[in-house]
Motif scaffolding. Structure first.
Motif, short mmCIF file in Angstrom:
data_model
loop_
_atom_site.label_atom_id
_atom_site.label_comp_id
_atom_site.label_asym_id
_atom_site.label_seq_id
_atom_site.Cartn_x
_atom_site.Cartn_y
_atom_site.Cartn_z
N UNK A 164 0.85 -1.20 0.00
CA UNK A 164 0.00 0.00 0.00
C UNK A 164 0.89 1.25 0.00
N UNK A 165 0.45 2.34 -0.65
CA UNK A 165 1.25 3.58 -0.67
C UNK A 165 1.24 4.29 0.67
N UNK A 166 2.13 5.30 0.82
CA UNK A 166 2.23 6.05 2.08
C UNK A 166 0.89 6.71 2.43
N UNK A 167 0.13 7.13 1.45
CA UNK A 167 -1.16 7.78 1.73
C UNK A 167 -2.09 6.81 2.46
N UNK A 168 -2.11 5.55 2.12
CA UNK A 168 -2.96 4.56 2.79
C UNK A 168 -2.53 4.36 4.23
N UNK A 169 -1.22 4.44 4.52
CA UNK A 169 -0.74 4.29 5.89
C UNK A 169 -1.23 5.44 6.77
N UNK A 170 -1.19 6.62 6.21
CA UNK A 170 -1.66 7.79 6.97
C UNK A 170 -3.16 7.68 7.25
N UNK A 171 -3.94 7.25 6.27
CA UNK A 171 -5.39 7.09 6.47
C UNK A 171 -5.67 6.05 7.55
N UNK A 172 -4.96 4.93 7.53
CA UNK A 172 -5.19 3.87 8.52
C UNK A 172 -4.80 4.34 9.91
N UNK A 173 -3.67 5.04 10.06
CA UNK A 173 -3.25 5.52 11.38
C UNK A 173 -4.23 6.56 11.93
N UNK A 174 -4.68 7.47 11.10
CA UNK A 174 -5.64 8.49 11.55
C UNK A 174 -6.94 7.85 11.99
N UNK A 175 -7.37 6.79 11.28
CA UNK A 175 -8.63 6.11 11.64
C UNK A 175 -8.50 5.43 12.99
N UNK A 176 -7.35 4.71 13.24
CA UNK A 176 -7.16 4.01 14.52
C UNK A 176 -7.02 5.02 15.67
N UNK A 177 -6.42 6.20 15.40
CA UNK A 177 -6.31 7.21 16.45
C UNK A 177 -7.69 7.72 16.87
N UNK A 178 -8.57 7.85 15.91
CA UNK A 178 -9.92 8.32 16.23
C UNK A 178 -10.76 7.24 16.87
N UNK A 179 -10.69 6.01 16.40
CA UNK A 179 -11.58 4.94 16.87
C UNK A 179 -11.18 4.40 18.23
N UNK A 180 -9.89 4.19 18.50
CA UNK A 180 -9.48 3.52 19.75
C UNK A 180 -8.32 4.20 20.44
N UNK A 181 -7.85 5.37 19.89
CA UNK A 181 -6.67 6.03 20.42
C UNK A 181 -5.45 5.10 20.37
N UNK A 182 -5.41 4.23 19.35
CA UNK A 182 -4.32 3.27 19.10
C UNK A 182 -4.14 2.26 20.25
N UNK A 183 -5.24 1.89 20.91
CA UNK A 183 -5.21 0.81 21.91
C UNK A 183 -6.09 -0.33 21.41
#
Length: 282
Positions: A164-183
């Motif tokens: 996956x490109x770097x843009x997809x990594x940023x989208x996935x990280x931002x989603x996990x930060x919002x949904x579970x605060x990366x826990x």
């Protein structure tokens, strides 16, 4: 007696004849020019005669032995001394032969071939087997703690594995930060989720894991969604099915996958997600 007596004349002639004949025979035997005959050897002292006598004796003994054996075979009775001796000698010969056949052959010694240039390995130069090295944990950035950074690394590693490109990594990280605060969160609604490793719990319906994906919506089983690597793979798979997601904003791309009640909430995590992705992809 008178000389003219006829009897006297006969006697004289007889004596004279006897002397003459004796002298003549002696002269004939010895002769004046003949050498005396050598003395004759005894008959038994001749070599051919002795060989002939020995051969005859041997033949007689052989015939006697054959006759004894035949007599023993034909008529039962006590064994003759000669046959018994022959039998004993044959038994001794067999015994010697059997012993020699049974004897093991000593193995040949194999001498080591001297090498041209022996190179002994010193004990000091031998290296001990290396212990497996644990992967180094990433240093937290952008205000994250170690547990959050470890989960972020899992999300980035799965994305890189899927090309996956770097843009997809940023989208996935931002989603996990919002949904579970990366826990990695369990759910109070699903007691089953607490049986798996987790870092807290939430109460948003049956949502579990880093991306708060719901088993009832077909994202996977509870056990699967509680594994961060599986949850990240499920998110990237859904993102890649959105047409034109590469041209969308981070918020629009995340909302297209999650279908959240707060679609604008993902935008505030874009900067931190970009910094974390950069730190984990160097």
């Amino acid at each position: 007696m008178h000389p003219d007596d006829p009897s006297d004349q006969k006697l004289t002639e007889a004596r004279s004849t006897t002397r003459t004949s004796g002298a003549t025979s002696t002269e004939r035997t010895i002769g004046r020019h003949r050498a005396p005959e050598p003395p004759r050897r005894a008959l038994l002292s001749s070599t051919p005669v002795r060989v002939a006598l020995a051969t005859g004796v041997t033949c007689c003994l052989g015939l006697a032995a054959v006759a004894t054996v035949r007599a023993t075979e034909d008529t039962p009775g006590p064994v003759q001394p000669l046959a018994e001796a022959l039998t004993d000698r044959a038994a001794i010969a067999d015994e010697r032969a059997s012993r020699s056949l049974d004897r093991d052959v000593a193995p040949a010694r194999v001498l080591p071939t001297p090498s041209a240039s022996p190179t002994p390995t010193p004990t000091a130069t031998r290296k001990a087997p290396k212990k497996p090295v644990k992967p180094r944990r990433p240093r937290p950035v952008a205000g994250l703690d170690q547990a959050q950074m470890d989960n972020a690394k899992i999300i980035v590693d799965v994305g890189q594995e899927l090309k996956m490109p770097r843009r997809a990594l940023v989208v996935a990280l931002a989603t996990a930060m919002q949904e579970s605060n990366l826990y990695n969160l369990a759910s109070d609604v699903l007691p089953e989720s607490t049986r798996y490793p987790h870092q807290g719990s939430g109460s948003d319906h049956d949502s579990v894991g880093l991306f708060q994906q719901r088993p009832s919506s077909g994202w996977g089983t509870v056990a699967e969604l509680m594994r961060p690597s599986y949850a990240a793979r499920a998110f990237y798979t859904a993102l890649s099915e959105i047409p034109g997601w590469q041209d969308m904003s981070v918020t629009a791309a995340a909302q297209a996958v999650q279908i959240s009640a707060y679609p604008d909430a993902y935008a505030r995590h874009e900067d931190r997600a970009t910094a974390v992705a950069a730190a984990l992809t160097v």
